[in-house]
Design an enzyme around this catalytic site. Structure first.
Site, short mmCIF file in Angstrom:
data_model
loop_
_atom_site.label_atom_id
_atom_site.label_comp_id
_atom_site.label_asym_id
_atom_site.label_seq_id
_atom_site.Cartn_x
_atom_site.Cartn_y
_atom_site.Cartn_z
N GLY A 314 0.71 -1.40 -0.16
CA GLY A 314 0.18 0.01 0.12
C GLY A 314 0.82 1.31 0.15
N GLU A 315 0.36 2.71 1.15
CA GLU A 315 0.90 3.34 0.26
C GLU A 315 1.09 4.83 -0.82
OE1 GLU A 315 4.98 3.35 1.91
OE2 GLU A 315 4.97 2.28 4.18
N GLY A 316 0.51 3.55 -1.82
CA GLY A 316 1.54 4.24 -3.16
C GLY A 316 2.21 3.93 -3.60
#
EC number: 2.4.2.21
Length: 361
Positions: A314-316
């Protein structure tokens, strides 16, 4: 703002798509041999209206927020990690930050609902409140707060456009947000709970069973209007989810290509596409997340992941990697010679125009 954006999104430039495809097909190579790079370059032209593009200024927009459902024990990490990792985005030491630095990608980090009074230097403060309500006990937020979160995401794209960014990624930070994302996805498509609830950042079996039970129950208990994406966000979503949805809407409105990261990101892309079905035309995928609900969401969106790297952070974090692939696609379009430019007689291609001439079916 929201209604203006929803009504103002226009589709791709189909004339430019035809011109771009003709250009790609005329490049000195077997027809279709650069595969997805060709598709990316053509769609990029349809988004921008330009045959030749570059994405030299890149940004991942990250929405940070806390989720009240965390108090039910659905995540292994304590809630304070949301704030700590948000600080680390600015320091450049998180997963997405280090990957972004590797290919010249910037981060734009927003606080839309961290459960803290601390103001973090370098983080854009758009805090709606200090975290959402616990969706196991009550709706996450009001309908107006959900709309506000969407408008924050749209505003983020406006800021990015003014700064000259040519491509965006969409990331997040919020302990408990795989639970809210699973609930949102279940509400959106009406699937079995087991198809959307994964183990997120890591939980034991007891917590996993509790997480599934909570998602099952919250989708039933809050009188959700399943035809209204904003109502879904307000009942079982999060400020991060709403703001990310707004980023996808804003990207389509401002005609900036936007990259989907993993599970949470694809759920918000799906939300945005439900609000306006033209949104997905502006979306590029990155990687196939290992979080269980990703495959269902990306299929519902009608897109295919660009890469499969066994990622689930996640997080980008998938976005900078996809940016590099998109860079390769623009290099192909911008720098590769056509048969004519390379002084190559391509008459031999007349007999091998069909796909079956290249691929064993």
């Amino acid at each position: 703002m929201l209604n203006e954006v929803l009504k103002g999104i226009e589709g791709l430039d189909n004339d430019m798509i035809v011109k771009a495809k003709n250009r790609v097909d005329s490049l000195a190579k077997p027809l279709g041999s650069l595969g997805k790079l060709e598709d990316i370059a053509i769609r990029l032209s349809g988004i921008t209206g330009n045959m030749f593009n570059n994405i030299d200024k890149k940004c991942v927009i990250i929405m940070s927020s806390d989720n009240g459902v965390e108090e039910e024990g659905v995540a292994s990490a304590p809630q304070c990690v949301t704030l700590l990792q948000t600080k680390n985005f600015i320091k450049g030491t998180t997963g997405v930050a280090t990957l972004a630095k590797a290919n010249g990608t910037d981060l734009m980090v927003f606080d839309v609902g961290i459960n803290s009074d601390e103001v973090v230097e370098g983080v854009i403060n758009r805090k709606i409140s200090k975290g959402t309500k616990n969706i196991y006990k009550e709706p996450a937020m009001t309908y107006e707060e959900a709309k506000k979160s969407l408008e924050i995401g749209i505003e983020a794209v406006k800021i990015a456009k003014e700064k000259g960014y040519k491509i965006l990624g969409v990331g997040e930070m919020g302990i408990g947000n795989t639970t809210t994302s699973a609930a949102v996805l279940k509400a959106l498509i009406g699937c079995e709970t087991s198809q959307v609830v994964g183990k997120g950042g890591g939980i034991n079996n007891d917590s996993f069973e509790k997480k599934k039970r909570i998602v099952e129950e919250v989708v039933k208990k809050h009188n959700i209007n399943f035809d209204d994406s904003i109502d879904i966000i307000s009942k079982v979503g999060g400020y991060d989810i709403g703001a990310m949805t707004g980023v996808f809407l804003g990207a389509a409105f401002y005609r900036i290509p936007v990259v989907i990261d993993g599970f949470i990101s694809v759920v918000t892309a799906l939300l945005a596409n439900r609000l306006n079905p033209l949104v997905k035309e502006f979306c590029f995928t990155s990687h196939k997340s290992q979080e269980i609900g990703y495959e269902l969401a990306i299929k519902e969106l009608g897109l295919d992941p660009m890469l499969d790297l066994n990622m689930r952070l996640g997080e980008g974090s998938g976005c900078p990697i996809a940016f590099s692939v998109i860079d390769f696609a623009t290099a192909m379009m911008n720098n590769m010679a056509t048969f004519e430019e390379g002084n190559i007689d391509n008459s031999y291609l007349e007999d091998v125009k069909d796909e079956e001439c290249y691929i064993v079916l």
